[in-house]
Design a protein around this motif. Structure first.
Motif, mmCIF file in Angstrom:
data_model
loop_
_atom_site.group_PDB
_atom_site.id
_atom_site.type_symbol
_atom_site.label_atom_id
_atom_site.label_comp_id
_atom_site.label_asym_id
_atom_site.label_seq_id
_atom_site.Cartn_x
_atom_site.Cartn_y
_atom_site.Cartn_z
ATOM 1 N N HIS A 142 67.087 -45.710 -50.894
ATOM 2 C CA HIS A 142 66.375 -46.990 -50.876
ATOM 3 C C HIS A 142 65.460 -47.127 -52.092
ATOM 4 O O HIS A 142 65.339 -48.224 -52.658
ATOM 5 C CB HIS A 142 65.552 -47.120 -49.592
ATOM 6 N N ILE A 143 64.820 -46.038 -52.488
ATOM 7 C CA ILE A 143 63.974 -46.073 -53.679
ATOM 8 C C ILE A 143 64.816 -46.393 -54.914
ATOM 9 O O ILE A 143 64.405 -47.173 -55.786
ATOM 10 C CB ILE A 143 63.241 -44.733 -53.869
ATOM 11 N N ALA A 144 65.998 -45.807 -54.999
ATOM 12 C CA ALA A 144 66.891 -46.088 -56.127
ATOM 13 C C ALA A 144 67.299 -47.553 -56.153
ATOM 14 O O ALA A 144 67.404 -48.174 -57.220
ATOM 15 C CB ALA A 144 68.128 -45.190 -56.043
ATOM 16 N N THR A 145 67.516 -48.140 -54.960
ATOM 17 C CA THR A 145 67.854 -49.560 -54.888
ATOM 18 C C THR A 145 66.696 -50.417 -55.384
ATOM 19 O O THR A 145 66.899 -51.387 -56.121
ATOM 20 C CB THR A 145 68.205 -49.953 -53.445
ATOM 21 N N LEU A 146 65.471 -50.069 -54.978
ATOM 22 C CA LEU A 146 64.297 -50.802 -55.458
ATOM 23 C C LEU A 146 64.180 -50.726 -56.975
ATOM 24 O O LEU A 146 63.860 -51.708 -57.638
ATOM 25 C CB LEU A 146 63.026 -50.246 -54.802
ATOM 26 N N LYS A 147 64.420 -49.534 -57.527
ATOM 27 C CA LYS A 147 64.354 -49.380 -58.983
ATOM 28 C C LYS A 147 65.339 -50.296 -59.688
ATOM 29 O O LYS A 147 65.069 -50.816 -60.763
ATOM 30 C CB LYS A 147 64.637 -47.918 -59.368
ATOM 31 N N SER A 148 66.502 -50.513 -59.064
ATOM 32 C CA SER A 148 67.546 -51.317 -59.705
ATOM 33 C C SER A 148 67.270 -52.817 -59.658
ATOM 34 O O SER A 148 67.777 -53.563 -60.487
ATOM 35 C CB SER A 148 68.905 -51.024 -59.053
ATOM 36 N N ILE A 149 66.466 -53.279 -58.684
ATOM 37 C CA ILE A 149 66.245 -54.723 -58.557
ATOM 38 C C ILE A 149 64.863 -55.166 -59.024
ATOM 39 O O ILE A 149 64.643 -56.356 -59.248
ATOM 40 C CB ILE A 149 66.456 -55.188 -57.102
ATOM 41 N N LEU A 150 63.925 -54.236 -59.189
ATOM 42 C CA LEU A 150 62.597 -54.589 -59.674
ATOM 43 C C LEU A 150 62.560 -54.509 -61.193
ATOM 44 O O LEU A 150 63.386 -53.828 -61.815
ATOM 45 C CB LEU A 150 61.548 -53.655 -59.069
ATOM 46 N N PRO A 151 61.608 -55.211 -61.841
ATOM 47 C CA PRO A 151 61.523 -55.194 -63.313
ATOM 48 C C PRO A 151 61.349 -53.791 -63.863
ATOM 49 O O PRO A 151 60.821 -52.902 -63.201
ATOM 50 C CB PRO A 151 60.281 -56.059 -63.593
ATOM 51 N N ASN A 152 61.784 -53.618 -65.101
ATOM 52 C CA ASN A 152 61.723 -52.296 -65.725
ATOM 53 C C ASN A 152 60.342 -51.964 -66.280
ATOM 54 O O ASN A 152 60.113 -50.841 -66.726
ATOM 55 C CB ASN A 152 62.738 -52.217 -66.871
ATOM 56 N N ASN A 153 59.415 -52.939 -66.289
ATOM 57 C CA ASN A 153 58.118 -52.701 -66.908
ATOM 58 C C ASN A 153 57.081 -52.132 -65.935
ATOM 59 O O ASN A 153 55.896 -52.111 -66.232
ATOM 60 C CB ASN A 153 57.571 -53.991 -67.515
ATOM 61 N N ILE A 154 57.517 -51.689 -64.764
ATOM 62 C CA ILE A 154 56.578 -51.082 -63.825
ATOM 63 C C ILE A 154 56.840 -49.574 -63.767
ATOM 64 O O ILE A 154 57.904 -49.096 -64.162
ATOM 65 C CB ILE A 154 56.716 -51.686 -62.407
ATOM 66 N N LYS A 203 57.035 -43.642 -56.602
ATOM 67 C CA LYS A 203 57.287 -44.320 -55.330
ATOM 68 C C LYS A 203 56.167 -45.272 -54.937
ATOM 69 O O LYS A 203 56.412 -46.377 -54.441
ATOM 70 C CB LYS A 203 57.520 -43.281 -54.227
ATOM 71 N N ALA A 204 54.924 -44.869 -55.156
ATOM 72 C CA ALA A 204 53.797 -45.717 -54.776
ATOM 73 C C ALA A 204 53.814 -47.030 -55.554
ATOM 74 O O ALA A 204 53.603 -48.109 -54.985
ATOM 75 C CB ALA A 204 52.481 -44.976 -55.009
ATOM 76 N N SER A 205 54.098 -46.964 -56.854
ATOM 77 C CA SER A 205 54.141 -48.180 -57.678
ATOM 78 C C SER A 205 55.310 -49.077 -57.271
ATOM 79 O O SER A 205 55.174 -50.301 -57.208
ATOM 80 C CB SER A 205 54.251 -47.808 -59.161
ATOM 81 N N LEU A 206 56.454 -48.454 -56.985
ATOM 82 C CA LEU A 206 57.620 -49.234 -56.565
ATOM 83 C C LEU A 206 57.367 -49.955 -55.246
ATOM 84 O O LEU A 206 57.676 -51.137 -55.101
ATOM 85 C CB LEU A 206 58.839 -48.312 -56.437
ATOM 86 N N VAL A 213 56.046 -54.914 -52.150
ATOM 87 C CA VAL A 213 55.176 -55.661 -51.236
ATOM 88 C C VAL A 213 54.685 -56.943 -51.903
ATOM 89 O O VAL A 213 54.662 -58.018 -51.288
ATOM 90 C CB VAL A 213 53.979 -54.790 -50.802
ATOM 91 N N ARG A 214 54.297 -56.845 -53.175
ATOM 92 C CA ARG A 214 53.806 -58.023 -53.895
ATOM 93 C C ARG A 214 54.890 -59.091 -54.006
ATOM 94 O O ARG A 214 54.636 -60.291 -53.804
ATOM 95 C CB ARG A 214 53.324 -57.621 -55.293
#
Length: 210
Positions: free
Chosen positions: A60-72, A76-79, A84-85
């Motif tokens: 699930h973390i890998a999925t979040l990494k793939s759909i969220l912007p690359n500038n973050i 895990k806490a930041s993702l 949430v935002r």
């Protein structure tokens, strides 16, 4: 004393499965050895469940990494914080869009805006080709000048939100004239839709509330 290495009797399954399998292969175990074997089986079962849990979380973390912007940040806490935002942002956008789109029932609201001197009129009804011209005539009759307008049409329904300025808007005469004119516009749309003369596909009768 038997050595109870995990690979000897445990791969997958429940604690009882592992212990029963080991007991079948070693029927003459002492009570102490049996207790130790059962404890080891339980430990291995919990380790396997924890391994599968971590594997799902990492997926699930890998999925979040793939759909969220690359500038973050990629920790895990930041993702999770960014996820949430974004969810909160989407909920706000959805709420705003729900106020723009026409509703299923005919509706007319006319009210004064606080501290601006403007009047806001909201009209939701069946769409038809000449509805804008009828609204313009109703505004002219009430001597109302449009300052801002928002219009949307979805599935044969239309919603118009008008902010208008009127001379003498401090009294109820002009407000009543505007309300009656827009109600006639809405009623005409309802009657035409009920008689089959509205836009294609608009055949359900509607009822207004104000």
């Amino acid at each position: 004393m038997y050595s109870t290495s995990p690979s000897c009797f445990y791969e997958l399954g429940t604690c009882s499965d592992s212990y029963d399998h080991y007991q079948i292969q070693n029927p003459k175990l002492s009570p102490r050895s049996m207790a130790e074997a059962k404890a080891v089986a339980a430990t291995n079962s919990h380790k396997e469940a924890e391994r599968r849990r971590r594997k799902r979380i990492n997926a699930h973390i890998a999925t979040l990494k793939s759909i969220l912007p690359n500038n973050i940040k990629t920790d895990k806490a930041s993702l999770l914080g960014e996820a949430v935002r974004r969810v909160k942002e989407l909920k706000t956008t959805t709420a705003q869009l729900s106020n723009i789109f026409p509703i299923e029932t005919d509706e007319l609201k006319v009210a004064r805006c606080e501290n601006s001197g403007l009047i806001m009129a909201t009209l939701s009804c069946e769409d038809r080709p000449d509805i804008i011209m009828d609204m313009i005539r109703a505004l002219k009759t009430a001597e109302a000048k449009v300052v801002r307008a928002e219009m949307s049409t979805v599935g044969g329904r239309t919603k118009s939100v008008l902010w208008v300025k009127m001379e003498g808007s401090e009294n109820d005469v002009g407000l009543g004239t505007l309300r009656r004119g827009l109600r006639m516009v809405m009623d005409k749309s309802t009657l035409l839709a009920g008689s089959g003369q509205g836009l294609p596909g608009n055949k359900r009768p509607r009822y207004y509330q104000s």
